[in-house]
Design an enzyme around this catalytic site. Structure first.
Site, PDB file in Angstrom:
ATOM      1  N   ALA A  20     -21.248   0.831 -85.771  1.00  0.00           N
ATOM      2  CA  ALA A  20     -20.797  -0.112 -84.739  1.00  0.00           C
ATOM      3  C   ALA A  20     -19.281  -0.209 -84.615  1.00  0.00           C
ATOM      4  O   ALA A  20     -18.761  -1.112 -83.973  1.00  0.00           O
ATOM      5  CB  ALA A  20     -21.384  -1.497 -85.015  1.00  0.00           C
ATOM      6  N   ARG A  22     -17.241   2.117 -83.243  1.00  0.00           N
ATOM      7  CA  ARG A  22     -16.693   2.710 -82.019  1.00  0.00           C
ATOM      8  C   ARG A  22     -17.814   3.270 -81.164  1.00  0.00           C
ATOM      9  O   ARG A  22     -18.978   3.270 -81.563  1.00  0.00           O
ATOM     10  CB  ARG A  22     -15.676   3.809 -82.375  1.00  0.00           C
ATOM     11  CG  ARG A  22     -16.232   4.852 -83.311  1.00  0.00           C
ATOM     12  CD  ARG A  22     -15.131   5.637 -84.019  1.00  0.00           C
ATOM     13  NE  ARG A  22     -15.741   6.523 -85.026  1.00  0.00           N
ATOM     14  CZ  ARG A  22     -15.578   7.830 -85.076  1.00  0.00           C
ATOM     15  NH1 ARG A  22     -14.815   8.443 -84.202  1.00  0.00           N
ATOM     16  NH2 ARG A  22     -16.167   8.547 -86.008  1.00  0.00           N
ATOM     17  N   THR A  44     -18.707   2.905 -91.983  1.00  0.00           N
ATOM     18  CA  THR A  44     -18.700   3.712 -93.205  1.00  0.00           C
ATOM     19  C   THR A  44     -17.568   3.309 -94.150  1.00  0.00           C
ATOM     20  O   THR A  44     -17.569   3.697 -95.308  1.00  0.00           O
ATOM     21  CB  THR A  44     -18.564   5.213 -92.871  1.00  0.00           C
ATOM     22  OG1 THR A  44     -17.460   5.360 -91.972  1.00  0.00           O
ATOM     23  CG2 THR A  44     -19.821   5.747 -92.208  1.00  0.00           C
ATOM     24  N   TYR A 161     -28.445  19.047 -85.097  1.00  0.00           N
ATOM     25  CA  TYR A 161     -28.339  17.802 -84.325  1.00  0.00           C
ATOM     26  C   TYR A 161     -29.549  17.641 -83.400  1.00  0.00           C
ATOM     27  O   TYR A 161     -30.177  16.575 -83.350  1.00  0.00           O
ATOM     28  CB  TYR A 161     -27.037  17.853 -83.522  1.00  0.00           C
ATOM     29  CG  TYR A 161     -26.694  16.620 -82.725  1.00  0.00           C
ATOM     30  CD1 TYR A 161     -26.076  15.531 -83.336  1.00  0.00           C
ATOM     31  CD2 TYR A 161     -26.954  16.565 -81.360  1.00  0.00           C
ATOM     32  CE1 TYR A 161     -25.729  14.406 -82.596  1.00  0.00           C
ATOM     33  CE2 TYR A 161     -26.612  15.440 -80.618  1.00  0.00           C
ATOM     34  CZ  TYR A 161     -25.997  14.362 -81.241  1.00  0.00           C
ATOM     35  OH  TYR A 161     -25.658  13.258 -80.498  1.00  0.00           O
TER      36      TYR A 161
END
Lengths: 254, 77
Positions: A20, A22, A44, A161
């Site tokens: 949260a 960015r 983080t 991904y």
């Protein structure tokens, strides 16, 4: 910046939003808080968590940041345990945190593969498992997994991904069927091309070519995703579950 | 209230049954119509009521009312 608290769609809800600090996660956290939710945003780093706390507090909104490595299941157990003790078990979980380490499959190392799968996919399993008990008990809950258009289409350089994001869709559909009877919905939002730090790495020429493929003729903004998340998290979206909502300006009509 | 009575009460409440329908020998799934999610919720209710932790492995073996009573008796403080 003056922000109106113009909605009460999420009044009384507690939302856990990963990643949260960015981009899309930040926008979702702010949007949910403005809609009345208490928001716990993960970062983080300690600095990132403090930034989230300060941001919400400056906007006069409820919530704070915590440090969490979403790929670490023990840390998740511990942090969710703390939330439980503080009476902050989430009624809304947004699995947003993700990384992309672009590389051709033949160049991806085993470590990179595992890191991308752990951060983008296993994290959703760990967190869902950690919070679903209280949602079951409350007969109310929302889980929103942030996927990607590439989970459906794939993309060169993104085999890990794309695999992780496609995996989220399967996880979502299965869990949605397991817990639907307890008024818990589980959905995926698949953004297309959204302007964030993650997509900044793409060069201008490529950007121009990409823009040509988007019928709405603009790149997505984090708020476009956040508004969709708000819809799913609130009573507006209460009859939608197991669904993947593509928010991509028409770039891929799946 | 004894552990037995408490457990039967929790089971009845969870599964929407009358307490007289729940016997110690009852199997949650075969006799009482529980689905797998009900059994997960039952375990959660037991954990909360008796302040114990039931691991996933242990939970898989709690298939009857008696098994639940035994587990609580062996683990409650």
């Amino acid at each position: 910046m003056a922000i109106e608290k113009n909605l009460t769609l999420l009044e009384g809800e507690i939302a856990l939003v990963t990643g949260a600090t960015r981009g899309i996660g930040k926008s979702i956290a702010d949007e949910f808080a403005q809609a009345g939710a208490t928001v716990i945003g993960t970062a983080t780093t300690k600095e990132g968590a403090e930034n989230i706390s300060n941001r919400l507090s400056n906007l006069n909104l409820n919530g704070h940041g915590i440090v969490l490595d979403v790929a670490n299941s023990e840390q998740i157990s511990k942090e969710v345990g703390s939330l439980k003790e503080s009476d902050l078990m989430p009624s809304i979980l947004v699995n947003n945190a993700g990384i992309s380490l672009d590389n051709l499959l033949m160049r991806i190392t085993k470590d990179e593969w595992e890191k991308v799968i752990a951060t983008n996919l296993s994290s959703a399993f760990y967190l869902s498992k950690a919070v679903i008990g209280s949602m079951l008990k409350n007969r109310h809950g929302r889980i929103i997994n942030i996927g990607s258009v590439q989970g459906s289409t794939g993309a060169p350089g993104h085999s890990h991904y794309s695999a992780a994001k496609a995996g989220l869709i399967g996880l979502t559909k299965s869990l949605a069927q397991e817990v639907g009877s307890r008024n818990i919905t589980v959905n995926v939002i698949s953004p297309g091309y959204v302007s964030t730090d993650m997509t900044k790495q793409i060069d201008d020429k490529m950007n121009q070519a990409l823009l040509e493929t988007i019928p709405l003729k603009r790149f997505g903004k984090p708020i476009d995703i956040a508004k969709t998340a708000l819809y799913l998290a609130s009573s507006l979206g209460s009859y939608i579950t197991g669904e993947t909502i593509n928010v991509n300006g028409g770039m891929n009509m799946l | 209230m004894s552990v037995e009575e408490k457990v039967r009460g929790i089971v009845a409440k969870q599964l929407g049954l009358g307490e007289d329908e729940v016997n110690n020998e009852s199997s949650f799934i075969d006799d009482l119509g529980a689905d797998s999610l009900d059994t997960v919720e039952l375990v959660m209710s037991l954990e909360e009521e008796f302040d114990i932790e039931i691991s996933d492995d242990e939970a898989e073996n709690i298939l009857t009312v008696q098994a639940a009573i035994d587990h609580v008796n062996n683990n409650a403080n």
